[in-house]
Structures are given as C-alpha cells and as structure tokens.
Design a protein around this motif. Structure first.
Motif: not given
Length: 423
Positions: A148-153, A237-249
């Motif tokens: 998320i922070l990558l989008n601040t600059g 968003i693509f990289v975050a999706a990888i970690y969200v999947g890892g968290l949920l599964f």
C-alpha cells in the motif's frame, strides 16, 4: 490472543514495521530496476542475493549472539538495514545492489532470530501456539501494508527508499525499550542431510523445490510486473494478493492436513499450483484473473511449506524435530537462492511469462515426486501423525522449533482430553 497482544505488543509491532520495510524494498527494487534499465537476468542476481545473505545470517547469527548478546546484535543489524535501505537509491546499479542485498538478507535473518527468541521467551506453554500465530499474521500484514505504501511516492526518486529506512529504525524502539530481559540462547544440534533425507525424501526434495517457488514469488513478482507493463499500483496489488492468499489458506489447509493422508494433500495442492500457473503462462489473462491466480498460488505455496515440515516430522522422534527443522530451513534456503536466477533465465528465454512457467514447472516436479513417493512406502494413518504448525517461509529455526513444539503440545492435549472407548 488478547493476552498475547497485551504482553508482546512491543515485539509484535516492531516485527510488523520490520516486515513493512522488508516488503517495500523487495518490490521497489524490481520497479526501480526497470527504470534504471537493469536487465532481467541482472535483477534476478540482485533478488537472489537476499536469500544468499539470509542463509549466511541463519548460520552466523547464533555465534554473534553468544559473543556480544541479543541487544547489541539486534541494534547493530538494525542500523545496517536502515543504512542499506537508503543507499539503494544512491547507487542504482545491479552490482552494488547485489552486495547490498546480501547485507540486508544477512541482517534481516539475524534480526528475525533475535525477535523470535524474545517472543519464545515471553510466551508460556499455554499461549506459545497463539503467540506464533499472531507473529506470522503480523509478518503477513506488514508485507501487505508495504504494498500500500508503495503508492505514496515516485519509485524513480528517493522518498520511497526513505520510508522503509525510517520504519525499520522505528521498529527497534518499542522492542529495545520494552522491559523484557534478553532471553537465553541455545544452539540447535545438527542432523546430517543423509539422515534427514533417509527419514523423508519427499520432505527434503519438496522443501528445496518450494524454496525456488517462494523466492520467485516474493523476489521476482515486481520484476515480472514491470516488464509486463503493469503500473506501480497494479504491481503492489498483485504482490499483496500473493500474501493475502497465503494468510487466508493456511488454517483450512492445516485443518485438512490433520485429517487425511498428507501426501495426497501435497499432491493435490501441487497439481493445482502447476495447472493454475500453467494456464496463466498459456493464456496471459487480464489483470482481474491475474489477481485471483496470485492469491491462489500464494494460498497454495505457503501452506504447502508448512505441510512439508509437518510431513517430515511424522517420520521423526520428537527429540529430532529441532535438528530436522534446521536442516530443512537450510535446504529451503539453497532452493531460494536458485529461484530468481532460474526465473530470470526463463524470462529472457521465453518471454516475461516465463515467471509463471518456472513456478508451474516446480509445482509439477513437487507433484510428480510426491506421486512417485506414494508408491515407495505406505502412508501413516492420519490419527498417528503430528499436528500441523502454521509456518512462514521467512521464519528462522527458532520460530519453526517453537511452532512445532506448540503444535505437538496441542495435539497431545487433545489426545489426553479424548475419552477412551472400551470394547
């Protein structure tokens, strides 16, 4: 869980901030490399260097702690991380970045060892499993926040390199100012690789191949994204999706692994991963489908790592698990070093989507080897296997040992509470 947060919040907050810094630098370098005109294979060397440093750190940090203590090692390595994060932007060439990535991988490995030993010391037998689960969740949340922070600059400037440097510096404040004393530190005994392989060939081969999957996913995702023409927002968003999947599964797969033949589950997950990544390689789908596939492969790869560790421990005595975990982490680290290099070579050989082809091939190899091993010896009944422990590929030996110990205690407690049935 609330009691864990109350007693360990300084450490958990510090770990989350550390992971924000680590997550930002990994993705940001992939984006900045494209801006600086650094080639795909050169960037794969840069990304591989982190895992080489991490592997060295896991072997050398225990001796450093014994010589000068936890606090000094923690502070010294933290200062080195903060400095390197700023220096990236001052020397935008792949040779300098490779050296810096070795240093930062070494430092993060040492910092994790110290943090995990503190967390283990603060936990009791009753809440150690919860503490480690919260620790893993905080790690994942840190990396997701980083995207998320990558989008601040602007990635072509200095600002995005300063943010992780500041956050890493701040991460040490709550930890070092907490009242928790430095814990004792003991060295894990070693187990020969020959003995480990004899106990679980599938565990050793699977962990090595998964090391390549993880390092490709978490080291080369942003490199692929820049070459595929994604924006900074889309890459994050693509990289975050990888970690969200890892968290949920993790938890549903862990639940299933305690109730069925683990080799069947390993085979099914590996086939699913190979097919999904193979389809992305062949079809080159739109961004929405890519996000789903990213969450799917993250949700497969993370639990599959924990599953391999649990499966290996099914063939070991409790007294050997700590030594085995150290050996498995070393094997995983060797696989991780090769992952970005092989991915970079494939991306140059067959195009950008060689990124997905590489992951598909490794998953196919895991499936093929698991299927072959199922013909070599009978499976252990599910009611005779050890408990599944939620683990992160970034965890050090200390966290793996503590997680396995907590899982075994939970499994034993459940067994003791189950009433016996007479005939």
């Amino acid at each position: 869980m609330l009691s864990v947060l109350r007693s360990s919040w300084p450490l958990l907050l510090g770990v989350m901030l550390l992971m924000v810094g680590n997550g930002m630098q990994g993705t940001l370098l992939g984006i900045r490399g494209e801006i600086e005109g650094i080639g795909t294979y050169e960037m794969s060397v840069v990304m591989s260097a982190y895992f080489m440093g991490f592997l060295f750190g896991s072997r050398m940090t225990p001796e450093m702690i014994r010589r000068v203590g936890h606090v000094r090692v923690f502070a010294a390595l933290g200062s080195l991380i903060s400095a390197v994060l700023v220096l990236y932007a001052t020397a935008p060439n792949w040779v300098a970045w490779t050296a810096m990535r070795v240093l930062i991988g070494f430092s993060f490995s040492g910092v994790y060892i110290v943090a995990e030993s503190w967390l283990n010391a603060q936990s009791t037998n009753e809440n150690r499993g919860q503490a480690l689960s919260v620790y893993m969740i905080m790690q994942m949340l840190g990396v997701i926040t980083a995207q998320i922070l990558l989008n601040t600059g602007d990635p072509s400037g200095y600002f995005l390199f300063v943010i992780p440097s500041v956050l890493v510096s701040l991460a040490f404040t709550p930890i070092l100012l907490s009242v928790a004393p430095a814990p004792p530190f003991a060295t894990t005994k070693r187990m020969s690789f020959a003995r480990l392989f004899a106990a679980s060939p599938l565990g050793c081969v699977g962990i090595f191949l998964l090391g390549g999957v993880f390092s490709a996913l978490f080291g080369m995702s942003s490199v692929w994204g820049t070459h595929a023409g994604l924006s900074v927002r889309e890459i994050s968003i693509f990289v975050a999706a990888i970690y969200v999947g890892g968290l949920l599964f993790q938890y549903p797969i862990g639940w299933a692994s305690d109730r069925m033949d683990r080799r069947v589950l390993i085979l099914a997950l590996a086939i699913m991963g190979a097919v999904s990544m193979g389809l992305v390689f062949i079809m080159a789908p739109g961004f929405g489908v890519l996000l789903f596939m990213a969450a799917l492969i993250g949700g497969i790869a993370n639990p599959l790592y924990s599953l391999m560790v649990a499966y290996t421990n099914d063939y070991l005595d409790n007294s050997d698990m700590a030594a085995a975990s150290a050996g498995l982490l070393f094997i995983n680290g060797l696989g991780a070093i090769t992952g970005p290099l092989a991915t970079g070579w494939l991306m140059e050989a067959v195009g950008d989507n060689g990124f997905f082809l590489y992951i598909a091939l490794l998953m196919a190899l895991v499936a093929a080897y698991a299927g072959w091993r199922m013909t070599r010896r009978p499976s252990i009944p599910a009611d005779q296997t050890g408990a599944f422990a939620v683990l992160s590929p970034a965890a050090t030996t200390l966290a793996v040992e503590a997680a396995l110990e907590a899982a075994q205690d939970t499994s034993q407690s459940d067994t003791d509470d189950t009433p016996s049935v007479g005939h």
